[in-house]
Write a protein that holds these residues in place. Structure first.
Motif, PDB file in Angstrom:
ATOM      1  N   ALA A 179     -29.634  21.740 -19.127  1.00  0.00           N
ATOM      2  CA  ALA A 179     -28.555  21.734 -20.127  1.00  0.00           C
ATOM      3  C   ALA A 179     -29.008  20.915 -21.340  1.00  0.00           C
ATOM      4  CB  ALA A 179     -27.311  21.113 -19.523  1.00  0.00           C
ATOM      5  N   PRO A 180     -28.604  21.332 -22.543  1.00  0.00           N
ATOM      6  CA  PRO A 180     -28.955  20.539 -23.722  1.00  0.00           C
ATOM      7  C   PRO A 180     -27.997  19.359 -23.881  1.00  0.00           C
ATOM      8  CG  PRO A 180     -27.715  22.480 -24.371  1.00  0.00           C
ATOM      9  CD  PRO A 180     -27.849  22.542 -22.875  1.00  0.00           C
ATOM     10  N   ARG A 181     -28.469  18.297 -24.538  1.00  0.00           N
ATOM     11  CA  ARG A 181     -27.623  17.101 -24.715  1.00  0.00           C
ATOM     12  C   ARG A 181     -27.033  17.118 -26.122  1.00  0.00           C
ATOM     13  NH1 ARG A 181     -32.544  14.111 -22.050  1.00  0.00           N
ATOM     14  NH2 ARG A 181     -33.486  15.827 -23.185  1.00  0.00           N
ATOM     15  N   LEU A 182     -25.832  17.673 -26.203  1.00  0.00           N
ATOM     16  CA  LEU A 182     -25.231  17.980 -27.508  1.00  0.00           C
ATOM     17  C   LEU A 182     -23.756  17.637 -27.524  1.00  0.00           C
ATOM     18  CD1 LEU A 182     -26.758  21.562 -27.796  1.00  0.00           C
ATOM     19  CD2 LEU A 182     -27.560  19.515 -28.977  1.00  0.00           C
ATOM     20  N   SER A 183     -23.221  17.423 -28.726  1.00  0.00           N
ATOM     21  CA  SER A 183     -21.794  17.089 -28.795  1.00  0.00           C
ATOM     22  C   SER A 183     -20.925  18.277 -28.381  1.00  0.00           C
ATOM     23  CB  SER A 183     -21.419  16.573 -30.188  1.00  0.00           C
ATOM     24  OG  SER A 183     -21.619  17.572 -31.146  1.00  0.00           O
ATOM     25  N   ASP A 184     -21.378  19.520 -28.625  1.00  0.00           N
ATOM     26  CA  ASP A 184     -20.586  20.679 -28.188  1.00  0.00           C
ATOM     27  C   ASP A 184     -20.448  20.704 -26.659  1.00  0.00           C
ATOM     28  OD1 ASP A 184     -20.030  21.660 -30.667  1.00  0.00           O
ATOM     29  OD2 ASP A 184     -21.031  23.598 -30.396  1.00  0.00           O
ATOM     30  N   ILE A 185     -21.487  20.256 -25.974  1.00  0.00           N
ATOM     31  CA  ILE A 185     -21.434  20.253 -24.499  1.00  0.00           C
ATOM     32  C   ILE A 185     -20.435  19.181 -24.050  1.00  0.00           C
ATOM     33  CG2 ILE A 185     -22.821  19.874 -22.384  1.00  0.00           C
ATOM     34  CD1 ILE A 185     -23.469  22.505 -24.011  1.00  0.00           C
ATOM     35  N   ARG A 186     -20.395  18.078 -24.792  1.00  0.00           N
ATOM     36  CA  ARG A 186     -19.412  17.031 -24.454  1.00  0.00           C
ATOM     37  C   ARG A 186     -17.992  17.534 -24.720  1.00  0.00           C
ATOM     38  NH1 ARG A 186     -23.801  14.008 -26.381  1.00  0.00           N
ATOM     39  NH2 ARG A 186     -23.047  13.859 -28.525  1.00  0.00           N
ATOM     40  N   THR A 187     -17.829  18.315 -25.782  1.00  0.00           N
ATOM     41  CA  THR A 187     -16.493  18.868 -26.074  1.00  0.00           C
ATOM     42  C   THR A 187     -16.065  19.840 -24.962  1.00  0.00           C
ATOM     43  OG1 THR A 187     -16.949  18.665 -28.426  1.00  0.00           O
ATOM     44  CG2 THR A 187     -15.130  20.089 -27.828  1.00  0.00           C
ATOM     45  N   GLY A 228     -48.923  19.040 -33.058  1.00  0.00           N
ATOM     46  CA  GLY A 228     -48.450  18.530 -31.764  1.00  0.00           C
ATOM     47  C   GLY A 228     -47.527  19.521 -31.077  1.00  0.00           C
ATOM     48  N   GLN A 229     -46.696  18.985 -30.204  1.00  0.00           N
ATOM     49  CA  GLN A 229     -45.840  19.843 -29.375  1.00  0.00           C
ATOM     50  C   GLN A 229     -44.370  19.435 -29.523  1.00  0.00           C
ATOM     51  OE1 GLN A 229     -47.650  18.753 -25.629  1.00  0.00           O
ATOM     52  NE2 GLN A 229     -48.757  20.708 -25.544  1.00  0.00           N
ATOM     53  N   ILE A 230     -43.493  20.415 -29.452  1.00  0.00           N
ATOM     54  CA  ILE A 230     -42.046  20.133 -29.442  1.00  0.00           C
ATOM     55  C   ILE A 230     -41.450  20.822 -28.213  1.00  0.00           C
ATOM     56  CG2 ILE A 230     -39.838  20.413 -30.650  1.00  0.00           C
ATOM     57  CD1 ILE A 230     -41.296  20.409 -33.296  1.00  0.00           C
ATOM     58  N   PRO A 231     -40.793  20.064 -27.334  1.00  0.00           N
ATOM     59  CA  PRO A 231     -40.124  20.711 -26.199  1.00  0.00           C
ATOM     60  C   PRO A 231     -38.811  21.349 -26.630  1.00  0.00           C
ATOM     61  CG  PRO A 231     -39.861  18.327 -26.075  1.00  0.00           C
ATOM     62  CD  PRO A 231     -40.653  18.603 -27.330  1.00  0.00           C
ATOM     63  N   ILE A 232     -38.562  22.546 -26.169  1.00  0.00           N
ATOM     64  CA  ILE A 232     -37.331  23.253 -26.541  1.00  0.00           C
ATOM     65  C   ILE A 232     -36.320  23.129 -25.398  1.00  0.00           C
ATOM     66  CG2 ILE A 232     -36.362  25.474 -27.271  1.00  0.00           C
ATOM     67  CD1 ILE A 232     -38.367  24.175 -29.274  1.00  0.00           C
ATOM     68  N   ALA A 233     -35.092  22.818 -25.759  1.00  0.00           N
ATOM     69  CA  ALA A 233     -34.037  22.559 -24.763  1.00  0.00           C
ATOM     70  C   ALA A 233     -33.414  23.870 -24.265  1.00  0.00           C
ATOM     71  CB  ALA A 233     -32.951  21.698 -25.412  1.00  0.00           C
ATOM     72  N   GLY A 234     -32.518  23.739 -23.305  1.00  0.00           N
ATOM     73  CA  GLY A 234     -31.708  24.880 -22.862  1.00  0.00           C
ATOM     74  C   GLY A 234     -30.730  25.256 -23.966  1.00  0.00           C
ATOM     75  N   ALA A 235     -30.284  26.505 -23.935  1.00  0.00           N
ATOM     76  CA  ALA A 235     -29.496  27.039 -25.051  1.00  0.00           C
ATOM     77  C   ALA A 235     -28.062  26.517 -25.063  1.00  0.00           C
ATOM     78  CB  ALA A 235     -29.479  28.566 -24.986  1.00  0.00           C
ATOM     79  N   LYS A 236     -27.689  25.946 -26.201  1.00  0.00           N
ATOM     80  CA  LYS A 236     -26.286  25.549 -26.414  1.00  0.00           C
ATOM     81  C   LYS A 236     -25.360  26.728 -26.138  1.00  0.00           C
ATOM     82  CE  LYS A 236     -24.505  25.693 -30.794  1.00  0.00           C
ATOM     83  NZ  LYS A 236     -23.275  26.476 -31.007  1.00  0.00           N
ATOM     84  N   ASN A 237     -25.664  27.871 -26.752  1.00  0.00           N
ATOM     85  CA  ASN A 237     -24.723  28.986 -26.670  1.00  0.00           C
ATOM     86  C   ASN A 237     -24.670  29.621 -25.288  1.00  0.00           C
ATOM     87  OD1 ASN A 237     -23.992  28.509 -29.250  1.00  0.00           O
ATOM     88  ND2 ASN A 237     -25.102  30.228 -30.162  1.00  0.00           N
ATOM     89  N   ALA A 238     -25.710  29.419 -24.480  1.00  0.00           N
ATOM     90  CA  ALA A 238     -25.633  29.865 -23.082  1.00  0.00           C
ATOM     91  C   ALA A 238     -24.802  28.864 -22.289  1.00  0.00           C
ATOM     92  CB  ALA A 238     -27.033  29.993 -22.497  1.00  0.00           C
ATOM     93  N   CYS A 239     -25.094  27.587 -22.478  1.00  0.00           N
ATOM     94  CA  CYS A 239     -24.411  26.543 -21.708  1.00  0.00           C
ATOM     95  C   CYS A 239     -22.898  26.566 -21.962  1.00  0.00           C
ATOM     96  CB  CYS A 239     -25.003  25.193 -22.085  1.00  0.00           C
ATOM     97  SG  CYS A 239     -24.949  24.036 -20.735  1.00  0.00           S
ATOM     98  N   LEU A 240     -22.529  26.894 -23.202  1.00  0.00           N
ATOM     99  CA  LEU A 240     -21.096  26.891 -23.550  1.00  0.00           C
ATOM    100  C   LEU A 240     -20.330  28.037 -22.900  1.00  0.00           C
ATOM    101  CD1 LEU A 240     -21.141  25.874 -27.326  1.00  0.00           C
ATOM    102  CD2 LEU A 240     -20.412  24.501 -25.360  1.00  0.00           C
ATOM    103  N   THR A 241     -21.042  29.050 -22.429  1.00  0.00           N
ATOM    104  CA  THR A 241     -20.344  30.112 -21.692  1.00  0.00           C
ATOM    105  C   THR A 241     -20.545  29.944 -20.181  1.00  0.00           C
ATOM    106  OG1 THR A 241     -19.958  32.482 -21.541  1.00  0.00           O
ATOM    107  CG2 THR A 241     -22.207  31.825 -21.942  1.00  0.00           C
ATOM    108  N   LEU A 242     -21.645  29.290 -19.777  1.00  0.00           N
ATOM    109  CA  LEU A 242     -21.870  29.051 -18.336  1.00  0.00           C
ATOM    110  C   LEU A 242     -20.887  28.009 -17.809  1.00  0.00           C
ATOM    111  CD1 LEU A 242     -25.764  28.942 -18.523  1.00  0.00           C
ATOM    112  CD2 LEU A 242     -24.434  30.642 -17.256  1.00  0.00           C
ATOM    113  N   MET A 243     -20.586  26.993 -18.625  1.00  0.00           N
ATOM    114  CA  MET A 243     -19.688  25.931 -18.140  1.00  0.00           C
ATOM    115  C   MET A 243     -18.294  26.464 -17.783  1.00  0.00           C
ATOM    116  SD  MET A 243     -20.894  22.769 -20.571  1.00  0.00           S
ATOM    117  CE  MET A 243     -19.867  21.503 -19.833  1.00  0.00           C
TER     118      MET A 243
END
Ligand SMILES: CC(=O)N[C@H]1[C@@H](OP(=O)(O)OP(=O)(O)OC[C@H]2O[C@@H](n3ccc(=O)[nH]c3=O)[C@H](O)[C@@H]2O)O[C@H](CO)[C@@H](O)[C@@H]1O
Ligand SMILES: C=C(OP(=O)(O)O)C(=O)O
Length: 422
Positions: A44-52, A14-29
């Motif tokens: 943006a990925p939906r992750l606890s690091d992004i919430r932090t 099957g298929q797996i969708p790949i999200a936006g990069a945590k490590n990019a988003c954490l420097t873009l924010m």
């Protein structure tokens, strides 16, 4: 505390969708702190690091709104009302140090808690601080905090990194966009997340050349504007899920995957007997041979083999034919998954930064414990092909970097569930 239950099984499809990069988003924010105007991040990925990071930016006075189920983040930093990044938030996530460069560049002062060590290594921030000093910052370390000042504003300068640190390059790059004159970053990191940051900063009005090479030149401007930017694909999530069909058999398409993000990793997969091909929607992965062949892997800065895929690659090599050697050259303590994999029957000998893995015919399910983000997912990968049931505890590590892991893997046929325990 939640855990993940995996039952080993057959081939995946099957298929797996790949999200936006945590490590990019954490420097873009944190880049929002450079401008009074809004910054919108798409994919943006939906992750606890992004919430932090959201909490941290909000504590500094930024408005951060999560839209479209978290995939779009609207940021606005019209006023920075508080210039102290407190230990309570910073200690949760090392990427918090990335608010230092932007806040100092725009406001001329900032106080940021030192992040402290973490499980995978001591991870000092000396290279971040030296880079800012080369731009005229006056720094004092007091009570566990960096007190930074640049009364007349930062000034362009030559920054020579002793090591191509990803975070230090990001901090210096953001700071240099508002420094007076020209800044040259020598021995800069070349990771795709840095290219992504430079592209976003350029859309905000920054003058940058050379991102993706080891010399980045920045011509400072007086102010930056707003922008809308799409976050680059997460190459570590991509590589992680590429290993699922390599370990279990079958064929899986990784939607949004791009070869240029994972070239060194694909070379190793090829040597191990795994085929990767480009498709209209991304990358498709399947085993070429019945057995996985042993390979040697050394982690290096990009474009080398990423340290963030070392644990997952070890999970694959546990059942390879022959003996593999993995050398970890980025972090001094990044083999904590090895003893957990050994509880599942793996044959691994760790000596300092070298792990020797002798393949066994089959792993056996066991209760195991996640010790860090990539270790946690390596145990899930190992569990997918092990005989019986594997229960992975401490999954809060996993939530830092993998969104919807159960849905993504069960969507391709894996037997996996999350057990919530109060
Ligand atoms: C949020 C984020 O993007 N995290 C990534 C980033 O972390 P991070 O930016 O922390 O990684 P660095 O490239 O800075 O660290 C690499 C090595 O340099 C050392 N060092 C770093 C800075 C410094 O001031 N002094 C110093 O000695 C570190 O201890 C480590 O041993 O890049 C790492 C290396 O690809 C990845 O594993 C992380 O997933
Ligand atoms: C080490 C990692 O992240 P961080 O730098 O945020 O700890 C990682 O993403 O594997």
């Amino acid at each position: 505390m939640d855990s993940i239950l995996v039952r080993g099984g057959g081939p995946l499809a099957g298929q797996i969708p790949i999200a936006g990069a945590k490590n990019a988003c954490l420097t873009l924010m944190p880049a929002t702190l450079l401008s009074e105007e809004p910054l919108t991040l798409i994919n943006a990925p939906r992750l606890s690091d992004i919430r932090t990071m959201t909490q941290l930016l909000q504590s500094l006075g930024a408005e951060v709104t999560s839209l479209q189920d978290g995939q779009v983040i609207a940021l606005s930093s019209h006023d920075i009302s508080n210039h102290t990044a407190h230990y309570d938030i910073v200690r949760k996530m090392r990427a918090s140090i990335l608010v230092l460069g932007p806040m100092l560049a725009r406001e001329g002062h900032a106080v940021v808690s030192l992040p402290g060590g973490c499980a995978i290594g001591a991870r000092p921030v000396d290279l971040h601080l030296k880079a800012l000093e080369a731009m005229g910052a006056e720094l004092e370390l007091k009570d566990g905090y960096v007190h930074a000042k640049a009364p007349g504003g930062l000034k362009g300068g030559n920054v020579d990194f002793d090591f191509a640190s990803v975070g230090a390059t990001e901090n210096a790059l953001m700071a240099a966009t508002l420094a007076k004159g020209t800044t040259v970053l020598n021995n800069a990191a070349r990771e795709p997340e840095i290219v992504d940051l430079a592209q976003c900063l350029r859309a905000m009005g920054a003058h940058i050349e050379g991102e993706g090479t080891s010399v980045i030149t920045v011509e400072g401007v007086d102010r930056l504007g707003g922008a809308t930017h799409t976050v680059v694909t997460d190459r570590i999530e991509l590589g992680t899920y590429m290993l699922a069909p390599a370990i279990c058999g079958g064929e899986v398409e990784l939607l949004g995957g791009q070869m240029t993000l994972v070239e060194a990793f694909c070379e190793k997969l090829d040597a191990a007997g795994v085929d990767v091909s480009e498709t209209a929607g991304g990358l498709s992965v399947k085993r070429r041979t019945a057995d996985i062949r042993a390979i040697n892997v050394t982690t290096e800065p990009f474009p080398g083999f990423p340290t963030d895929l070392q644990a997952q690659m070890m999970a694959l090599l546990c059942t390879a034919q022959g003996t593999s050697v993995l050398e970890e050259k980025i972090f001094e303590n990044r083999f904590m998954h090895a003893p957990e994999l050994m509880r599942m029957g793996a044959d691994i000998d760790v000596q300092g930064g070298t792990a020797t893995v002798t393949g066994v015919p089959k792993l056996k399910g066991a209760p195991v414990m996640a010790t860090d983000l990539r270790a946690s997912v390596s145990l899930i990968l190992a569990g997918l092909a092990a005989e019986g049931e594997t229960r992975v505890g401490r999954v809060y590590h996993l939530d830092r970097g993998y969104e919807h892991v159960v849905a993504k893997l069960s969507g391709v046929g894996a037997d996996i569930e999350r057990i919530s325990e109060s």
